[in-house]
Design an enzyme around this catalytic site. Structure first.
Site, PDB file in Angstrom:
ATOM      1  N   GLU A 433      -4.568  -7.294   7.991  1.00 35.13           N
ATOM      2  CA  GLU A 433      -3.754  -6.480   7.535  1.00 35.13           C
ATOM      3  C   GLU A 433      -3.830  -5.239   8.294  1.00 35.13           C
ATOM      4  O   GLU A 433      -4.917  -4.534   8.298  1.00 35.13           O
ATOM      5  CB  GLU A 433      -3.951  -6.265   6.105  1.00 35.13           C
ATOM      6  CG  GLU A 433      -3.710  -7.714   5.239  1.00 35.13           C
ATOM      7  CD  GLU A 433      -2.295  -7.834   5.067  1.00 35.13           C
ATOM      8  OE1 GLU A 433      -1.404  -6.992   5.677  1.00 35.13           O
ATOM      9  OE2 GLU A 433      -2.100  -8.894   4.582  1.00 35.13           O
ATOM     10  N   ASN A 468      -4.012  -6.960  -4.262  1.00 35.21           N
ATOM     11  CA  ASN A 468      -4.204  -6.520  -3.095  1.00 35.21           C
ATOM     12  C   ASN A 468      -4.788  -7.434  -2.192  1.00 35.21           C
ATOM     13  O   ASN A 468      -5.412  -8.393  -2.579  1.00 35.21           O
ATOM     14  CB  ASN A 468      -5.191  -5.241  -3.385  1.00 35.21           C
ATOM     15  CG  ASN A 468      -6.690  -5.924  -3.808  1.00 35.21           C
ATOM     16  OD1 ASN A 468      -6.823  -6.118  -4.858  1.00 35.21           O
ATOM     17  ND2 ASN A 468      -7.626  -5.918  -2.847  1.00 35.21           N
ATOM     18  N   CYS A 469      -4.523  -6.944  -0.941  1.00 36.36           N
ATOM     19  CA  CYS A 469      -5.277  -7.866   0.262  1.00 36.36           C
ATOM     20  C   CYS A 469      -6.557  -6.954   0.704  1.00 36.36           C
ATOM     21  O   CYS A 469      -6.963  -6.194   0.444  1.00 36.36           O
ATOM     22  CB  CYS A 469      -4.369  -8.237   1.268  1.00 36.36           C
ATOM     23  SG  CYS A 469      -3.298  -6.914   2.008  1.00 36.36           S
ATOM     24  N   PHE A 470      -6.607  -7.079   1.951  1.00 43.59           N
ATOM     25  CA  PHE A 470      -7.877  -6.099   2.636  1.00 43.59           C
ATOM     26  C   PHE A 470      -7.327  -4.762   2.488  1.00 43.59           C
ATOM     27  O   PHE A 470      -8.143  -3.731   2.655  1.00 43.59           O
ATOM     28  CB  PHE A 470      -8.064  -6.795   4.082  1.00 43.59           C
ATOM     29  CG  PHE A 470      -9.156  -7.776   3.996  1.00 43.59           C
ATOM     30  CD1 PHE A 470     -10.405  -7.594   3.588  1.00 43.59           C
ATOM     31  CD2 PHE A 470      -8.736  -9.132   4.538  1.00 43.59           C
ATOM     32  CE1 PHE A 470     -11.315  -8.897   3.525  1.00 43.59           C
ATOM     33  CE2 PHE A 470      -9.390 -10.122   4.432  1.00 43.59           C
ATOM     34  CZ  PHE A 470     -10.800  -9.952   4.192  1.00 43.59           C
ATOM     35  N   ARG A 472      -3.826  -3.574   1.678  1.00 41.33           N
ATOM     36  CA  ARG A 472      -2.553  -3.296   1.108  1.00 41.33           C
ATOM     37  C   ARG A 472      -2.464  -3.514  -0.488  1.00 41.33           C
ATOM     38  O   ARG A 472      -3.278  -4.436  -0.881  1.00 41.33           O
ATOM     39  CB  ARG A 472      -1.573  -4.129   1.404  1.00 41.33           C
ATOM     40  CG  ARG A 472      -1.163  -3.644   3.043  1.00 41.33           C
ATOM     41  CD  ARG A 472       0.047  -4.223   3.642  1.00 41.33           C
ATOM     42  NE  ARG A 472       0.289  -4.026   5.446  1.00 41.33           N
ATOM     43  CZ  ARG A 472       1.553  -4.099   5.847  1.00 41.33           C
ATOM     44  NH1 ARG A 472       2.531  -4.257   5.093  1.00 41.33           N
ATOM     45  NH2 ARG A 472       1.690  -3.723   7.079  1.00 41.33           N
TER      46      ARG A 472
END
Length: 528
Positions: A433, A468-470, A472
């Site tokens: 990301e 959430n991702c890494f 965002r």
């Protein structure tokens, strides 16, 4: 669809982090219990070996129950709300799925006893036919069932998540209202999952029959058959059907027939082990048998996949590399030492078909090249332990050095191909990301950042889902158009990306997980 696969990819990473660590323990235990490496004296220390055996058993249990781990992780990752209920239902669904298969199998006379090789041969089957039937079944959580490996977990987890998202807030008539909402999910799971089991009972054997037919083609195709075996063996990893293929070449005439000291030996692994026990090693005989064994795996397991993992680490953002290293270093070491490849393979095979097919093709090529170069390593794992014990320590007649030479080429090929594809296609491997325009992120937290973000998003009632991702914060809103982008950037966000009228992403960098927790901590968001 992109949103779906991003969620799926993130869900699959949960069990991978566990089995990566378990792979290290398995590798170390394998080394410490191998007399050819640590010596007979160390192996004879019963108390020490008991402890090592216990560690090995624990790590092996995680691999043995990988399907249910996938079912639970996918149910959690794909559920929008009430995730604990989804996980609970996934366990129920997984058990019911295999109990359904078990019951139908029993009705048709298929049990552990009636599918054993000895029983089937006693009924008049040849060893090949008996092995082909036996390889189609396994025992999961003590339940005799069809051999489906992690594919069963993925199917059940996905189905449960879909049911959960549709019915978690269902309202039932007053008389049975107690069973509404999240209590309804285990109930509907119990009703629907048996239908999936019934369908798979009739569908899955078709895949098994196809594998058996391919096994016969492999046996009759010479050098191309070796390539085809290696290609299919990797391509079938997610489904578990590679076990059928392996059983066929290891223990049936498809893997070869040899006469050793007047006794007919059938199957590649049987021939290798019998030949290895002789006083004088017949390397020509062993070369024919081992073309389906560990020698074909060494180039991509010891060299290729570790290089691919390095490419994944290098292509991650600098701020994410520490986290990605923590995940992948264990996976790389497991592949390098023992040939346990699932932790690293599952980090890309579900998110990039290009990388998966490349890996399968390179696997097939590896088997073919080892066959062409008459390499004799044998065994079944393919890590550096097998390379050392069954290759290097057996002398130059094994031609083990060709595996190393080819492997070095594989390291370069895997590294640069993975790096190119990941960057070119923006593959969502761990740590991929990116922050918009390379902006630095400085979080402005006055102690109420969660409330500030919720207000900027249009309030609690406008928020449907928070993930959430890494890097965002991924949001599903009733109306993304009313979000205040300026206010969000004032909290320290590097950028705001509106996907469509309901999907919004706010880029916070590595700190995003803590921020997501604070947003979920705002009253009204607890289950989002």
């Amino acid at each position: 669809m992109k949103d779906f696969f991003q969620k799926l990819g993130k869900s699959l990473m949960m069990p991978i982090s566990i089995i990566a660590a378990a792979g290290i323990f398995l590798g170390l235990a394998s080394i410490l219990q191998n007399p050819d490496i640590v010596g007979e004296t160390f192996v004879s220390f019963t108390s020490v070996q008991n402890v090592i055996g216990f560690v090995r058993a624990l790590a092996g249990a995680l691999f043995g129950n990988l399907p249910i781990l996938f079912a639970v992780s996918i149910a959690i990752g794909m559920a929008r709300k009430e995730k604990p209920t989804s996980a609970f239902s996934a366990v129920i669904g997984f058990i019911i799925f295999h109990m359904t298969l078990n019951y139908i199998l029993a009705l048709n006379g298929y049990t552990v006893e009636t599918t054993s090789i000895d029983y089937l041969m006693g009924q008049g089957m040849t060893e090949l036919e008996a092995t082909q039937v036996n390889a189609q079944y396994e025992t999961v959580l003590g339940i005799f069932t069809l051999r489906m490996n992690v594919f069963a977990g993925i199917l059940v987890g996905g189905l449960v998540a879909a049911l959960h998202n549709k019915f978690y807030n269902i309202e039932l008539p007053v008389a049975i209202s107690f069973f509404g909402g999240k209590r309804f999910i285990p109930i509907i799971t119990t009703v629907v999952v048996p239908l999936l089991g019934l369908i798979m009972y009739y569908v899955w054997p078709l895949f098994g029959a196809a594998i058996e037919a391919l096994g016969n083609i492999i046996a009759d195709s010479g050098i191309f058959g070796t390539f085809l075996f290696g290609f299919l063996e990797r391509l079938l990893i997610p489904t578990g059907l590679h076990h059928i293929l392996n059983q066929l070449v290891r223990f049936t005439p498809i893997g070869g027939i040899a006469m050793i000291e007047g006794e007919q030996i059938v199957g590649a692994l049987n021939i290798f082990n019998t030949a290895l026990a002789q006083d004088v090693l017949d390397f020509d005989l062993m070369a024919s048998a081992t073309r389906f064994l560990a020698q074909g795996k060494v180039p991509f397991m010891v060299f290729g996949l570790p290089a691919a993992g390095l490419a994944i680490i290098r292509t991650a953002r600098s701020g994410e590399q520490k986290r990605v290293k923590g995940l992948l270093y264990a996976a790389l070491l497991a592949s390098f030492t023992t040939g346990i490849t699932e932790p690293i393979e599952f980090s890309f095979i579900f998110v990039s078909p290009i990388l998966f097919v490349f890996h399968a093709l390179m696997s097939g090529l590896s088997f073919m090249l080892m066959d062409l170069f008459n390499v004799v390593i044998g065994n079944v794992q393919g890590g550096v332990i097998d390379l050392t014990v069954f290759g290097v320590l057996q002398g130059t007649e094994t031609n083990w050095f060709f595996a190393v030479i080819v492997g070095l080429g594989y390291a370069f090929a895997y590294y640069y191909f993975f790096k190119y594809i990941i960057e070119k296609k923006n593959v969502q491997t761990p740590g991929r990301e990116q922050l918009d325009e390379g902006q630095d992120v400085v979080i402005n937290d006055d102690g109420n950042i969660g409330e500030t973000i919720v207000h900027a998003l249009g309030g609690v009632n406008n928020i449907e889902e928070i993930e959430n991702c890494f890097t965002r914060l991924r949001l599903v809103l009733k109306d993304a158009n009313i979000a205040d982008e300026k206010a969000l950037k004032e909290t320290g966000a590097a950028g705001v990306v509106k996907i469509d009228d309901t999907h919004l992403q706010v880029i916070y960098g590595p700190q995003v997980e803590g921020i997501a927790d604070k947003v979920k901590g705002v009253p009204g968001n607890e289950e989002k």
